[in-house]
Scaffold this motif. Structure first.
Motif, PDB file in Angstrom:
ATOM      1  N   THR A 151      14.369   8.752 -21.396  1.00  0.00           N
ATOM      2  CA  THR A 151      14.665   7.652 -22.535  1.00  0.00           C
ATOM      3  C   THR A 151      13.475   6.550 -22.468  1.00  0.00           C
ATOM      4  O   THR A 151      13.010   6.425 -21.268  1.00  0.00           O
ATOM      5  CB  THR A 151      15.907   6.807 -22.128  1.00  0.00           C
ATOM      6  N   VAL A 152      13.032   6.159 -23.440  1.00  0.00           N
ATOM      7  CA  VAL A 152      11.947   5.195 -23.575  1.00  0.00           C
ATOM      8  C   VAL A 152      12.087   4.261 -24.439  1.00  0.00           C
ATOM      9  O   VAL A 152      13.077   4.212 -25.124  1.00  0.00           O
ATOM     10  CB  VAL A 152      10.611   5.955 -24.247  1.00  0.00           C
ATOM     11  N   ALA A 153      11.301   3.106 -24.700  1.00  0.00           N
ATOM     12  CA  ALA A 153      11.777   1.912 -25.635  1.00  0.00           C
ATOM     13  C   ALA A 153      10.353   1.401 -25.921  1.00  0.00           C
ATOM     14  O   ALA A 153       8.958   1.690 -25.562  1.00  0.00           O
ATOM     15  CB  ALA A 153      12.420   0.729 -24.800  1.00  0.00           C
ATOM     16  N   VAL A 154      10.322   0.621 -27.273  1.00  0.00           N
ATOM     17  CA  VAL A 154       9.276  -0.114 -27.750  1.00  0.00           C
ATOM     18  C   VAL A 154       9.671  -1.349 -28.303  1.00  0.00           C
ATOM     19  O   VAL A 154      10.717  -1.589 -28.953  1.00  0.00           O
ATOM     20  CB  VAL A 154       8.303   0.856 -28.747  1.00  0.00           C
ATOM     21  N   SER A 155       8.769  -2.455 -28.354  1.00  0.00           N
ATOM     22  CA  SER A 155       9.183  -3.593 -28.901  1.00  0.00           C
ATOM     23  C   SER A 155       8.415  -3.646 -30.022  1.00  0.00           C
ATOM     24  O   SER A 155       7.105  -3.653 -29.929  1.00  0.00           O
ATOM     25  CB  SER A 155       9.072  -4.745 -27.930  1.00  0.00           C
ATOM     26  N   ILE A 212      13.746  -4.322 -29.961  1.00  0.00           N
ATOM     27  CA  ILE A 212      13.646  -3.592 -29.006  1.00  0.00           C
ATOM     28  C   ILE A 212      14.347  -2.079 -29.310  1.00  0.00           C
ATOM     29  O   ILE A 212      15.421  -2.222 -29.417  1.00  0.00           O
ATOM     30  CB  ILE A 212      13.847  -3.666 -27.527  1.00  0.00           C
ATOM     31  N   PHE A 213      13.472  -1.060 -29.625  1.00  0.00           N
ATOM     32  CA  PHE A 213      14.058   0.158 -30.103  1.00  0.00           C
ATOM     33  C   PHE A 213      14.273   1.254 -28.825  1.00  0.00           C
ATOM     34  O   PHE A 213      12.936   1.530 -28.270  1.00  0.00           O
ATOM     35  CB  PHE A 213      13.253   0.927 -31.175  1.00  0.00           C
ATOM     36  N   ILE A 214      15.424   1.534 -28.498  1.00  0.00           N
ATOM     37  CA  ILE A 214      15.481   2.237 -27.337  1.00  0.00           C
ATOM     38  C   ILE A 214      15.917   3.667 -27.893  1.00  0.00           C
ATOM     39  O   ILE A 214      16.716   3.956 -28.727  1.00  0.00           O
ATOM     40  CB  ILE A 214      16.764   1.908 -26.259  1.00  0.00           C
ATOM     41  N   GLY A 215      15.342   4.636 -27.248  1.00  0.00           N
ATOM     42  CA  GLY A 215      15.593   6.195 -27.568  1.00  0.00           C
ATOM     43  C   GLY A 215      15.417   7.170 -26.775  1.00  0.00           C
ATOM     44  O   GLY A 215      14.680   6.958 -25.687  1.00  0.00           O
ATOM     45  N   GLU A 216      16.116   8.443 -27.090  1.00  0.00           N
ATOM     46  CA  GLU A 216      15.746   9.676 -26.516  1.00  0.00           C
ATOM     47  C   GLU A 216      14.621  10.350 -26.542  1.00  0.00           C
ATOM     48  O   GLU A 216      14.412  10.519 -27.837  1.00  0.00           O
ATOM     49  CB  GLU A 216      16.737  10.537 -26.262  1.00  0.00           C
ATOM     50  N   VAL A 217      13.949  11.089 -25.869  1.00  0.00           N
ATOM     51  CA  VAL A 217      12.563  11.623 -26.074  1.00  0.00           C
ATOM     52  C   VAL A 217      12.762  13.024 -26.605  1.00  0.00           C
ATOM     53  O   VAL A 217      13.864  13.552 -26.150  1.00  0.00           O
ATOM     54  CB  VAL A 217      11.755  11.931 -24.696  1.00  0.00           C
ATOM     55  N   ALA A 218      12.520  13.389 -27.940  1.00  0.00           N
ATOM     56  CA  ALA A 218      12.778  14.328 -28.551  1.00  0.00           C
ATOM     57  C   ALA A 218      11.640  15.341 -28.552  1.00  0.00           C
ATOM     58  O   ALA A 218      11.786  16.685 -28.874  1.00  0.00           O
ATOM     59  CB  ALA A 218      13.119  13.992 -30.116  1.00  0.00           C
ATOM     60  N   GLY A 219      10.632  15.082 -27.988  1.00  0.00           N
ATOM     61  CA  GLY A 219       9.437  15.663 -28.076  1.00  0.00           C
ATOM     62  C   GLY A 219       8.399  15.226 -27.310  1.00  0.00           C
ATOM     63  O   GLY A 219       8.367  13.906 -27.211  1.00  0.00           O
ATOM     64  N   ALA A 220       7.304  15.986 -26.673  1.00  0.00           N
ATOM     65  CA  ALA A 220       6.251  15.477 -25.976  1.00  0.00           C
ATOM     66  C   ALA A 220       5.257  16.327 -25.815  1.00  0.00           C
ATOM     67  O   ALA A 220       5.579  17.552 -25.359  1.00  0.00           O
ATOM     68  CB  ALA A 220       6.840  14.499 -24.726  1.00  0.00           C
ATOM     69  N   GLU A 221       3.885  15.724 -25.754  1.00  0.00           N
ATOM     70  CA  GLU A 221       3.054  16.858 -25.483  1.00  0.00           C
ATOM     71  C   GLU A 221       1.730  16.073 -25.048  1.00  0.00           C
ATOM     72  O   GLU A 221       1.242  14.963 -25.343  1.00  0.00           O
ATOM     73  CB  GLU A 221       2.439  17.765 -26.926  1.00  0.00           C
ATOM     74  N   VAL A 222       1.032  16.714 -24.189  1.00  0.00           N
ATOM     75  CA  VAL A 222      -0.240  16.228 -23.779  1.00  0.00           C
ATOM     76  C   VAL A 222      -1.471  16.668 -24.649  1.00  0.00           C
ATOM     77  O   VAL A 222      -1.410  18.060 -24.899  1.00  0.00           O
ATOM     78  CB  VAL A 222      -0.409  16.711 -22.112  1.00  0.00           C
ATOM     79  N   VAL A 223      -2.376  15.789 -24.978  1.00  0.00           N
ATOM     80  CA  VAL A 223      -3.277  16.305 -26.010  1.00  0.00           C
ATOM     81  C   VAL A 223      -4.732  16.366 -25.210  1.00  0.00           C
ATOM     82  O   VAL A 223      -5.358  17.256 -25.665  1.00  0.00           O
ATOM     83  CB  VAL A 223      -3.426  15.329 -27.091  1.00  0.00           C
TER      84      VAL A 223
END
Ligand code: FE
Length: 229
Positions: free
Chosen positions: A41-45, A128-139
């Motif tokens: 879980t992550v968040a952004v303000s 503050i938007f809190i959300g579950e990680v739906a995808g992620a990738e190292v570039v």
């Protein structure tokens, strides 16, 4: 109370993107962070005045791209000091469509995270938007840009261990030249540093900059600058 203490908090520099219908937008944010790992879980303000805020509120999805240390100022400026209401910020920027349908910026990114919002917290000027990680990738394997690096190294006052630092002896030989400040974004043009991203060598006086030169952060013309006190 010394509010300078708050400047000592460590952050990164991120591009947060979202969509509304078929429209995309992105902006610079430094407050993106992980909250829990199980589940991730992550968040952004985000400031309520920003177009990205409007988009996240509508679509409930966003992406965050972590920028590399060598990201040019102009790239950050495109997302940080211009409004998506006036232009499509993602035009000519390399990105991919994520699983959430929001774009994830790949250019100058070390990784990106895609997020589905599960909770919103109203904190006055920001949400503050809190959300579950739906995808992620190292570039890429490049170093991550920190907010401190962005301010100290990219914007002028330069620590001794930075590549752009100029030793004092060398500085004393050069005639004293004025620094100029961008009235739009606050960027300081320091002749001792020049504007390496814009092809301007250290030791170039502001008055000697070509008329076509623009602020590396926000793109404002020379006429938007005034002598820094
Ligand atoms: Fe500027």
């Amino acid at each position: 109370m010394d509010l300078q203490a708050l400047y000592k908090i460590g952050y990164g520099v991120y591009i947060v993107c979202s969509r509304q219908g078929d429209r995309f937008n992105g902006q610079i944010a430094n407050t993106f962070f992980q909250i829990t790992s199980e589940p991730p879980t992550v968040a952004v303000s985000i400031n309520k005045k920003n177009l990205t805020h409007e988009f996240i509120t509508a679509s409930k999805v966003f992406t965050a791209s972590v920028l590399a240390q060598d990201t040019p100022l102009s790239f950050i400026g495109q997302f940080g000091f211009k409004s998506g209401r006036d232009l499509n910020k993602l035009e000519n920027v390399q990105y991919k469509m994520g699983v959430t349908g929001a774009p994830a910026v790949l250019e100058n990114a070390v990784c990106y995270v895609e997020v589905k919002v599960i909770k919103e917290i109203d904190v006055g000027t920001h949400t503050i938007f809190i959300g579950e990680v739906a995808g992620a990738e190292v570039v890429s394997n490049k170093a991550t840009m920190t907010y401190e690096y962005y301010h100290l190294v990219k914007r002028g006052s330069t620590p001794k261990n930075a590549p752009s630092y100029i030793a004092p002896e060398k500085k004393e030989e050069a005639p004293k030249m004025d620094k100029y400040e961008c009235k739009v974004c606050g960027y300081i043009y320091d002749p001792a540093l020049g504007d390496p991203d814009g092809g301007i060598k250290p030791g170039t006086a502001f008055t000697d900059l070509p008329e076509t030169w623009v602020c590396p952060v926000c793109g404002a013309g020379k006429e938007e600058f005034e002598k820094a006190g």
